[in-house]
Design an enzyme around this catalytic site. Structure first.
Site, PDB file in Angstrom:
ATOM      1  N   ASP A  76       0.844  -1.298   0.330  1.00 58.95           N
ATOM      2  CA  ASP A  76      -0.111  -0.122  -0.010  1.00 58.95           C
ATOM      3  C   ASP A  76       0.701   1.193  -0.015  1.00 58.95           C
ATOM      4  O   ASP A  76       2.000   1.178   0.084  1.00 58.95           O
ATOM      5  CB  ASP A  76      -1.135   0.126   1.408  1.00 58.95           C
ATOM      6  CG  ASP A  76       0.124  -0.549   2.636  1.00 58.95           C
ATOM      7  OD1 ASP A  76       1.329  -0.554   2.464  1.00 58.95           O
ATOM      8  OD2 ASP A  76      -0.651  -0.573   3.721  1.00 58.95           O
ATOM      9  N   ASN A 146      -7.393  -2.759  14.208  1.00 55.45           N
ATOM     10  CA  ASN A 146      -8.506  -1.940  14.084  1.00 55.45           C
ATOM     11  C   ASN A 146      -8.828  -3.374  13.099  1.00 55.45           C
ATOM     12  O   ASN A 146      -9.828  -3.875  12.638  1.00 55.45           O
ATOM     13  CB  ASN A 146      -9.504  -1.637  13.380  1.00 55.45           C
ATOM     14  CG  ASN A 146      -8.203  -1.146  12.202  1.00 55.45           C
ATOM     15  OD1 ASN A 146      -7.425  -1.463  11.603  1.00 55.45           O
ATOM     16  ND2 ASN A 146      -8.640   0.046  11.520  1.00 55.45           N
ATOM     17  N   HIS A 148      -7.084  -4.461   9.911  1.00 56.08           N
ATOM     18  CA  HIS A 148      -6.976  -4.497   8.558  1.00 56.08           C
ATOM     19  C   HIS A 148      -5.229  -4.577   8.121  1.00 56.08           C
ATOM     20  O   HIS A 148      -4.568  -5.536   8.818  1.00 56.08           O
ATOM     21  CB  HIS A 148      -6.737  -2.636   8.667  1.00 56.08           C
ATOM     22  CG  HIS A 148      -5.438  -2.171   8.452  1.00 56.08           C
ATOM     23  ND1 HIS A 148      -5.663  -0.780   9.110  1.00 56.08           N
ATOM     24  CD2 HIS A 148      -4.356  -2.228   8.766  1.00 56.08           C
ATOM     25  CE1 HIS A 148      -4.614   0.384   9.709  1.00 56.08           C
ATOM     26  NE2 HIS A 148      -3.872  -0.861   9.358  1.00 56.08           N
ATOM     27  N   GLU A 153      -9.909  -0.911   5.593  1.00 56.24           N
ATOM     28  CA  GLU A 153     -10.846  -0.641   6.779  1.00 56.24           C
ATOM     29  C   GLU A 153     -11.877  -1.529   6.963  1.00 56.24           C
ATOM     30  O   GLU A 153     -11.918  -2.572   6.013  1.00 56.24           O
ATOM     31  CB  GLU A 153     -10.674   0.079   6.363  1.00 56.24           C
ATOM     32  CG  GLU A 153      -9.474   1.436   6.552  1.00 56.24           C
ATOM     33  CD  GLU A 153      -8.840   1.521   7.718  1.00 56.24           C
ATOM     34  OE1 GLU A 153      -7.938   0.293   8.588  1.00 56.24           O
ATOM     35  OE2 GLU A 153      -7.395   2.526   7.720  1.00 56.24           O
TER      36      GLU A 153
HETATM   37  C1  F6R Z   1       1.516  -1.157   6.409  1.00 58.40           C
HETATM   38  C2  F6R Z   1       0.343  -1.820   6.585  1.00 58.40           C
HETATM   39  C3  F6R Z   1      -0.701  -2.465   7.462  1.00 58.40           C
HETATM   40  C4  F6R Z   1       0.348  -2.294   8.633  1.00 58.40           C
HETATM   41  C5  F6R Z   1      -0.665  -2.235   9.880  1.00 58.40           C
HETATM   42  C6  F6R Z   1       0.106  -1.860  11.298  1.00 58.40           C
HETATM   43  O1  F6R Z   1       2.401  -1.806   4.437  1.00 58.40           O
HETATM   44  O2  F6R Z   1       0.150  -2.250   5.306  1.00 58.40           O
HETATM   45  O3  F6R Z   1      -1.385  -2.706   7.565  1.00 58.40           O
HETATM   46  O4  F6R Z   1       0.690  -3.219   8.283  1.00 58.40           O
HETATM   47  O5  F6R Z   1      -0.945  -0.997  10.388  1.00 58.40           O
HETATM   48  O6  F6R Z   1       0.776  -1.877  11.703  1.00 58.40           O
HETATM   49  P1  F6R Z   1       3.155  -1.111  12.591  1.00 58.40           P
HETATM   50  O7  F6R Z   1       3.287  -2.884  12.045  1.00 58.40           O
HETATM   51  O8  F6R Z   1       3.505   0.012  12.698  1.00 58.40           O
HETATM   52  O9  F6R Z   1       1.671  -1.701  13.892  1.00 58.40           O
END
Ligand code: F6R
Length: 255
Positions: A76, A146, A148, A153
């Site tokens: 992403d 959450n 995702h 989301e």
């Molecule tokens: C990152 C992504 C997100 C993260 C998630 C956890 O490319 O797609 O899904 O993996 O938000 O983020 P961290 O690792 O910072 O807790």
């Protein structure tokens, strides 16, 4: 001591500390890379995979790994965001991994946060991944508090393709730690869909910390529900989950 739990299609490793998580995740990645050195690999950003990337860099420098044949996609990117912005995922991937290994710059594709038409960029990106679908060996994932994966989301369906999304308030708040102010966090993103992620032959999901404990338990043992997009992984054929003891505690209490 490592705990290993085997559900049908999901292997879970619970490690004592962050260093062991990074090593275990790198072991999983390295095994796939060694078996499929010309494969397509999907990478994630965020704080979770940083330790694994450091391990992969160390193993590359020790001549144990060769990234010269791979094609790399990224889960992403924020939208809109300049590639030169040090909070762009383009910048993250370069500084945390790509600049330190021998992946060919021509074989890296990241959703373009500078694209004029975000929907058209999603279509371009999805098409590029699908052109590599038959050797899409591994997708690396973190998970949001959450639930995702990517920026899929909570919603009422599992997005099939790369899509242009509005970020959840909870995601904006969680990611504000990387920016000067919460208002600086982009409100939208371009993300592989759940369907895009599910095309990978294998998925490696890494999660650490108490904050992820409940959502990991719901993801792996709860109902398959697009309110937790990670729960779709219950339907994937080959998932490895690497957790630290904190992220595993709600799950272990249920097993
Ligand atoms: C990152 C992504 C997100 C993260 C998630 C956890 O490319 O797609 O899904 O993996 O938000 O983020 P961290 O690792 O910072 O807790």
């Amino acid at each position: 001591m490592t705990k290993q739990i085997n559900l049908d299609n999901i292997t879970i490793f619970v490690e004592d500390d962050l260093h062991s998580v990074a090593r275990r995740a790198a072991d999983v990645f390295a095994a796939v890379l060694t078996a499929a050195p010309a494969g397509t690999y999907g990478f994630a950003t965020g704080s979770t995979p940083v330790g694994m990337y450091q391990e992969l860099i160390a193993r590359y420098r020790a001549d144990e790994l060769d990234f010269g044949g791979i094609t790399a996609f990224n889960l992403d990117e924020y939208y809109p965001i300049a590639k030169s912005n040090d909070q762009s995922y383009e910048h993250f991937m370069k500084t945390q991994l790509f600049d330190h290994i021998n992946v060919s710059k021509d074989n890296i594709d990241i959703p373009n946060g500078e694209a004029i038409d975000p929907e058209a960029e999603c279509m371009r990106y999805e098409k590029a991944i699908r052109a590599n679908a038959n050797n899409f060996e591994l997708q690396v994932l973190g998970i949001g508090e959450n639930g995702h994966i990517g920026f899929n989301e909570p919603t009422d369906h599992f997005p099939a393709h790369t899509n242009y999304v509005e970020l959840d308030k909870s995601t904006i708040n969680a990611n504000a730690r990387f920016f000067d102010a919460v208002d600086d966090v982009p409100k939208h993103a371009l993300t592989m869909g759940v369907g895009t992620i599910m095309m990978a032959k294998r998925v490696l999901l890494v999660a650490t910390g108490f904050k992820k404990s409940d959502v990991i338990c719901q993801t792996l043992l709860g109902a398959i529900n697009p309110c937790i997009s990670a729960s779709a992984l219950q339907m994937h054929r080959d998932v490895t989950v690497v957790l630290d003891a904190d992220a595993a505690c709600a799950l272990l209490a249920q097993l």
